[in-house]
Design a protein around this motif. Structure first.
Motif, PDB file in Angstrom:
ATOM      1  N   GLU A 163      43.532  81.010  40.659  1.00  0.00           N
ATOM      2  CA  GLU A 163      43.097  82.406  40.770  1.00  0.00           C
ATOM      3  C   GLU A 163      42.738  83.017  39.421  1.00  0.00           C
ATOM      4  OE1 GLU A 163      45.997  84.662  42.863  1.00  0.00           O
ATOM      5  OE2 GLU A 163      45.685  83.615  44.771  1.00  0.00           O
ATOM      6  N   GLY A 164      43.028  82.296  38.361  1.00  0.00           N
ATOM      7  CA  GLY A 164      42.679  82.803  37.035  1.00  0.00           C
ATOM      8  C   GLY A 164      41.324  82.329  36.543  1.00  0.00           C
ATOM      9  N   ASN A 165      40.638  81.554  37.355  1.00  0.00           N
ATOM     10  CA  ASN A 165      39.347  80.977  36.962  1.00  0.00           C
ATOM     11  C   ASN A 165      38.228  81.915  37.402  1.00  0.00           C
ATOM     12  OD1 ASN A 165      36.893  79.395  36.967  1.00  0.00           O
ATOM     13  ND2 ASN A 165      38.170  77.566  36.853  1.00  0.00           N
ATOM     14  N   PHE A 166      37.453  82.427  36.445  1.00  0.00           N
ATOM     15  CA  PHE A 166      36.410  83.409  36.774  1.00  0.00           C
ATOM     16  C   PHE A 166      35.343  82.811  37.687  1.00  0.00           C
ATOM     17  CE2 PHE A 166      34.118  81.173  33.510  1.00  0.00           C
ATOM     18  CZ  PHE A 166      32.780  81.326  33.858  1.00  0.00           C
ATOM     19  N   ALA A 167      35.023  81.517  37.502  1.00  0.00           N
ATOM     20  CA  ALA A 167      33.990  80.884  38.316  1.00  0.00           C
ATOM     21  C   ALA A 167      34.429  80.769  39.773  1.00  0.00           C
ATOM     22  CB  ALA A 167      33.653  79.503  37.764  1.00  0.00           C
ATOM     23  N   CYS A 168      35.718  80.579  39.989  1.00  0.00           N
ATOM     24  CA  CYS A 168      36.234  80.514  41.361  1.00  0.00           C
ATOM     25  C   CYS A 168      36.041  81.859  42.065  1.00  0.00           C
ATOM     26  CB  CYS A 168      37.705  80.122  41.359  1.00  0.00           C
ATOM     27  SG  CYS A 168      38.027  78.436  40.792  1.00  0.00           S
ATOM     28  N   HIS A 169      36.282  82.947  41.333  1.00  0.00           N
ATOM     29  CA  HIS A 169      36.075  84.275  41.908  1.00  0.00           C
ATOM     30  C   HIS A 169      34.590  84.525  42.176  1.00  0.00           C
ATOM     31  CE1 HIS A 169      40.108  86.096  41.651  1.00  0.00           C
ATOM     32  NE2 HIS A 169      40.276  85.317  40.580  1.00  0.00           N
ATOM     33  N   LYS A 170      33.761  84.124  41.247  1.00  0.00           N
ATOM     34  CA  LYS A 170      32.310  84.334  41.405  1.00  0.00           C
ATOM     35  C   LYS A 170      31.779  83.650  42.655  1.00  0.00           C
ATOM     36  CE  LYS A 170      27.915  82.983  39.340  1.00  0.00           C
ATOM     37  NZ  LYS A 170      27.233  82.327  38.180  1.00  0.00           N
ATOM     38  N   TRP A 171      32.082  82.372  42.811  1.00  0.00           N
ATOM     39  CA  TRP A 171      31.515  81.626  43.927  1.00  0.00           C
ATOM     40  C   TRP A 171      32.191  81.955  45.245  1.00  0.00           C
ATOM     41  CZ3 TRP A 171      26.890  79.889  43.793  1.00  0.00           C
ATOM     42  CH2 TRP A 171      26.319  79.635  42.545  1.00  0.00           C
ATOM     43  N   PHE A 172      33.437  82.403  45.194  1.00  0.00           N
ATOM     44  CA  PHE A 172      34.066  82.885  46.424  1.00  0.00           C
ATOM     45  C   PHE A 172      33.362  84.150  46.902  1.00  0.00           C
ATOM     46  CE2 PHE A 172      37.077  85.582  48.696  1.00  0.00           C
ATOM     47  CZ  PHE A 172      37.495  84.719  49.702  1.00  0.00           C
ATOM     48  N   ALA A 173      33.060  85.054  45.982  1.00  0.00           N
ATOM     49  CA  ALA A 173      32.383  86.302  46.343  1.00  0.00           C
ATOM     50  C   ALA A 173      30.994  86.026  46.915  1.00  0.00           C
ATOM     51  CB  ALA A 173      32.276  87.203  45.112  1.00  0.00           C
ATOM     52  N   ILE A 174      30.253  85.163  46.240  1.00  0.00           N
ATOM     53  CA  ILE A 174      28.896  84.839  46.701  1.00  0.00           C
ATOM     54  C   ILE A 174      28.929  84.214  48.093  1.00  0.00           C
ATOM     55  CG2 ILE A 174      26.923  83.296  46.309  1.00  0.00           C
ATOM     56  CD1 ILE A 174      27.391  83.682  43.291  1.00  0.00           C
ATOM     57  N   LEU A 175      29.820  83.261  48.278  1.00  0.00           N
ATOM     58  CA  LEU A 175      29.838  82.519  49.533  1.00  0.00           C
ATOM     59  C   LEU A 175      30.512  83.292  50.662  1.00  0.00           C
ATOM     60  CD1 LEU A 175      30.418  79.077  47.885  1.00  0.00           C
ATOM     61  CD2 LEU A 175      28.459  79.706  49.299  1.00  0.00           C
ATOM     62  N   LEU A 176      31.423  84.183  50.324  1.00  0.00           N
ATOM     63  CA  LEU A 176      31.991  85.060  51.349  1.00  0.00           C
ATOM     64  C   LEU A 176      30.898  85.940  51.933  1.00  0.00           C
ATOM     65  CD1 LEU A 176      34.251  86.411  52.946  1.00  0.00           C
ATOM     66  CD2 LEU A 176      34.763  87.803  50.909  1.00  0.00           C
ATOM     67  N   ASP A 177      30.066  86.481  51.073  1.00  0.00           N
ATOM     68  CA  ASP A 177      28.970  87.331  51.536  1.00  0.00           C
ATOM     69  C   ASP A 177      27.952  86.531  52.347  1.00  0.00           C
ATOM     70  OD1 ASP A 177      27.670  89.974  51.523  1.00  0.00           O
ATOM     71  OD2 ASP A 177      26.102  88.928  50.394  1.00  0.00           O
ATOM     72  N   GLU A 178      27.650  85.306  51.888  1.00  0.00           N
ATOM     73  CA  GLU A 178      26.695  84.460  52.615  1.00  0.00           C
ATOM     74  C   GLU A 178      27.240  84.080  53.990  1.00  0.00           C
ATOM     75  OE1 GLU A 178      23.609  83.503  51.904  1.00  0.00           O
ATOM     76  OE2 GLU A 178      23.620  84.695  50.064  1.00  0.00           O
ATOM     77  N   MET A 179      28.510  83.735  54.040  1.00  0.00           N
ATOM     78  CA  MET A 179      29.132  83.373  55.314  1.00  0.00           C
ATOM     79  C   MET A 179      29.191  84.578  56.247  1.00  0.00           C
ATOM     80  SD  MET A 179      32.236  83.688  57.109  1.00  0.00           S
ATOM     81  CE  MET A 179      33.465  84.032  55.852  1.00  0.00           C
ATOM     82  N   ALA A 180      29.461  85.763  55.678  1.00  0.00           N
ATOM     83  CA  ALA A 180      29.595  86.977  56.487  1.00  0.00           C
ATOM     84  C   ALA A 180      28.289  87.344  57.185  1.00  0.00           C
ATOM     85  CB  ALA A 180      30.067  88.129  55.608  1.00  0.00           C
ATOM     86  N   LYS A 181      27.179  86.938  56.624  1.00  0.00           N
ATOM     87  CA  LYS A 181      25.878  87.223  57.245  1.00  0.00           C
ATOM     88  C   LYS A 181      25.785  86.600  58.643  1.00  0.00           C
ATOM     89  CE  LYS A 181      23.342  87.452  52.863  1.00  0.00           C
ATOM     90  NZ  LYS A 181      22.305  86.793  52.011  1.00  0.00           N
ATOM     91  N   TYR A 182      26.441  85.452  58.810  1.00  0.00           N
ATOM     92  CA  TYR A 182      26.412  84.771  60.108  1.00  0.00           C
ATOM     93  C   TYR A 182      27.417  85.375  61.097  1.00  0.00           C
ATOM     94  CZ  TYR A 182      23.496  81.147  58.009  1.00  0.00           C
ATOM     95  OH  TYR A 182      22.469  80.473  57.389  1.00  0.00           O
ATOM     96  N   GLU A 183      28.324  86.185  60.590  1.00  0.00           N
ATOM     97  CA  GLU A 183      29.358  86.773  61.445  1.00  0.00           C
ATOM     98  C   GLU A 183      28.976  88.148  61.963  1.00  0.00           C
ATOM     99  OE1 GLU A 183      32.183  85.251  62.467  1.00  0.00           O
ATOM    100  OE2 GLU A 183      31.479  83.441  61.437  1.00  0.00           O
ATOM    101  N   GLY A 184      27.848  88.649  61.518  1.00  0.00           N
ATOM    102  CA  GLY A 184      27.383  89.950  62.015  1.00  0.00           C
ATOM    103  C   GLY A 184      27.548  91.066  60.990  1.00  0.00           C
TER     104      GLY A 184
END
Length: 208
Positions: A163-184
């Motif tokens: 959880e201290g890795n900035f890249a992990c936060h970045k790609w989680f945010a990007i992919l959460l938003d991308e995945m959410a597009k399919y959920e409505g």
């Protein structure tokens, strides 16, 4: 017997040179990529003569000064031939980043997919990124969706690992938003504060 063994040594030496002429020479001056070929080639030699040669390596060295073929051959047959050093994490990350910088996304994904079960966050978030890049390039909607969900799962795993890795936060945010597009739309709006939160963490941890 000495003359016969010398003939065997000569044939063995010629065989090694022929097999490894274009190979990179490593330890003992013996080519790494000959390792699989050597036992087969040795089987073609007279077994009794070679057995004598292995039991009396000093005789070989006296006949062919400075050559360690018998020692190498015995180690190959005994399964003691030194292994190529394993790649370090830095080597793997360097190769992955090189593929990414050259926009070689398929090569990057193929290179990293074997690390799917890794517990190293630096590998996991890179695999998530590579999977996402494949999704963007896909012309098939069902495949794109499958890859997006797979990438999100990897980003989620990477974040849990570090959880201290900035890249992990970045790609989680990007992919959460991308995945959410399919959920409505409703689901995406519900998760949008979380997306912003992780982008903010990424900004604080690496402002540039």
């Amino acid at each position: 017997m000495r003359v016969t063994i010398y003939g065997t040594v000569t044939r063995l030496g010629r065989m090694v040179i022929a097999v490894g002429r274009s190979a990179e020479v490593k330890s003992y001056g013996f080519p790494w990529n000959c390792r699989k070929n050597v036992p087969t080639k040795l089987a073609m030699l007279d077994r009794k003569l070679f057995s004598t040669l292995v039991k009396r390596p000093a005789l070989l060295f006296s006949l062919v000064p400075g050559v360690k073929i018998a020692h190498c051959a015995k180690e190959v047959l005994d399964g003691k031939w030194p292994q190529r050093p394993k790649s370090t994490l830095d080597d793997v990350l360097r190769t992955a980043d090189m593929h990414y910088e050259h926009n070689e996304m398929r090569e990057l994904y193929d290179f990293l997919k074997d690390f799917n079960d890794s517990s190293e966050p630096e590998l996991v978030w890179r695999l998530a990124r590579a999977t996402y890049e494949l999704a963007k390039a896909s012309a098939k909607e069902d495949e794109k969706k499958r890859l997006i969900y797979a990438a999100f799962a990897l980003s989620e795993k990477a974040l849990k690992l570090d959880e201290g890795n900035f890249a992990c936060h970045k790609w989680f945010a990007i992919l959460l938003d991308e995945m959410a597009k399919y959920e409505g739309v409703k689901y995406r709006l519900q998760r949008s504060p979380e997306v912003k939160q992780h982008f903010e963490v990424r900004r604080r941890r690496r402002p540039c």
